[in-house]
Design a protein around this motif. Structure first.
Motif, PDB file in Angstrom:
ATOM      1  N   LEU A  99       0.958  -1.059   0.094  1.00 34.15           N
ATOM      2  CA  LEU A  99      -0.076   0.012  -0.008  1.00 34.15           C
ATOM      3  C   LEU A  99       0.919   1.342   0.022  1.00 34.15           C
ATOM      4  N   VAL A 100       2.009   1.457   0.981  1.00 31.41           N
ATOM      5  CA  VAL A 100       2.740   2.445   1.189  1.00 31.41           C
ATOM      6  C   VAL A 100       3.631   2.850  -0.097  1.00 31.41           C
ATOM      7  N   LEU A 101       4.195   1.846  -0.649  1.00 33.62           N
ATOM      8  CA  LEU A 101       5.215   1.937  -1.847  1.00 33.62           C
ATOM      9  C   LEU A 101       4.422   1.948  -3.070  1.00 33.62           C
ATOM     10  N   HIS A 102       3.497   1.213  -3.289  1.00 38.66           N
ATOM     11  CA  HIS A 102       3.115   1.030  -4.467  1.00 38.66           C
ATOM     12  C   HIS A 102       1.356   1.328  -4.807  1.00 38.66           C
ATOM     13  N   GLY A 103       0.759   1.408  -3.618  1.00 36.10           N
ATOM     14  CA  GLY A 103      -0.592   1.731  -3.596  1.00 36.10           C
ATOM     15  C   GLY A 103      -1.341   0.497  -4.054  1.00 36.10           C
ATOM     16  N   ILE A 104      -1.083  -0.549  -3.910  1.00 41.46           N
ATOM     17  CA  ILE A 104      -1.766  -2.123  -4.049  1.00 41.46           C
ATOM     18  C   ILE A 104      -2.325  -2.377  -3.172  1.00 41.46           C
ATOM     19  N   GLU A 105      -3.642  -3.156  -2.956  1.00 42.27           N
ATOM     20  CA  GLU A 105      -4.166  -3.635  -1.978  1.00 42.27           C
ATOM     21  C   GLU A 105      -4.629  -5.216  -2.320  1.00 42.27           C
ATOM     22  N   ILE A 106      -4.604  -6.143  -1.353  1.00 39.70           N
ATOM     23  CA  ILE A 106      -4.860  -7.518  -1.725  1.00 39.70           C
ATOM     24  C   ILE A 106      -5.935  -7.619  -2.620  1.00 39.70           C
ATOM     25  N   PRO A 107      -7.135  -7.132  -2.265  1.00 37.93           N
ATOM     26  CA  PRO A 107      -8.303  -7.359  -2.920  1.00 37.93           C
ATOM     27  C   PRO A 107      -8.016  -6.930  -4.415  1.00 37.93           C
ATOM     28  N   ASN A 108      -7.459  -5.714  -4.874  1.00 34.88           N
ATOM     29  CA  ASN A 108      -7.093  -5.588  -6.115  1.00 34.88           C
ATOM     30  C   ASN A 108      -6.139  -6.692  -7.003  1.00 34.88           C
TER      31      ASN A 108
END
Length: 157
Positions: free
Chosen positions: A86-95
């Protein structure tokens, strides 16, 4: 530390040893010879000084950079992985799960998709070199260097 050379051959390393002389109750320094470990030998670079006509120990900037590289952990906790994504790449597990479900079957079979999703939903730890994890990370646009950074930073939390 100083490298010891005899007949242009590396013999050993000298280092200063801290000596407490009990009979005199004084502290002294003494030059002692120690043999380097195999790991230390990787970073010993002998250089020749033409001004003094002697060899001395030194390291190139590349060798110093290599020696100072952080070690990439083998695994990371779920919480630390999610925070770093989330912090480094703005990616979340649901995505990520959504992206896996949209993959064509020739890239990831339906069974492989289900296994990857189960791992993402339930794993407490993620292995750095897990094949499924690396494939999913690549599909999300993460390079191997990105993954190393995630694991290194995540281990510091």
């Amino acid at each position: 530390m100083k490298a010891r050379i005899e007949n242009n051959k590396f013999i050993g390393i000298y280092s200063l040893a801290y000596i407490l002389r009990k009979e005199e109750l004084t502290i002294d320094w003494q030059l002692t010879e120690v043999l380097p470990t195999e790991e230390e030998l990787k970073y010993i670079s002998l250089m020749f000084d033409f001004a003094t006509n002697k060899y001395y120990e030194g390291a190139t900037p590349e060798e110093i950079a290599e020696a100072n590289k952080p070690i990439v952990p083998e695994s990371i906790s779920r919480m630390n992985l999610e925070i770093q994504l989330l912090v480094l790449h703005g990616i979340e597990i649901p995505n990520i799960i959504e992206a896996i479900e949209l993959l064509p079957d020739y890239m990831f079979s339906p069974i492989q998709k289900k296994i990857a999703i189960i791992k993402l939903k339930t794993a407490n730890f993620f292995e750095r070199y897990d094949a499924d994890f690396n494939l999913v990370a690549t599909l999300e646009g993460l390079s191997q260097e990105n993954l190393n950074t995630i694991f290194i930073n995540g281990n510091k939390l």
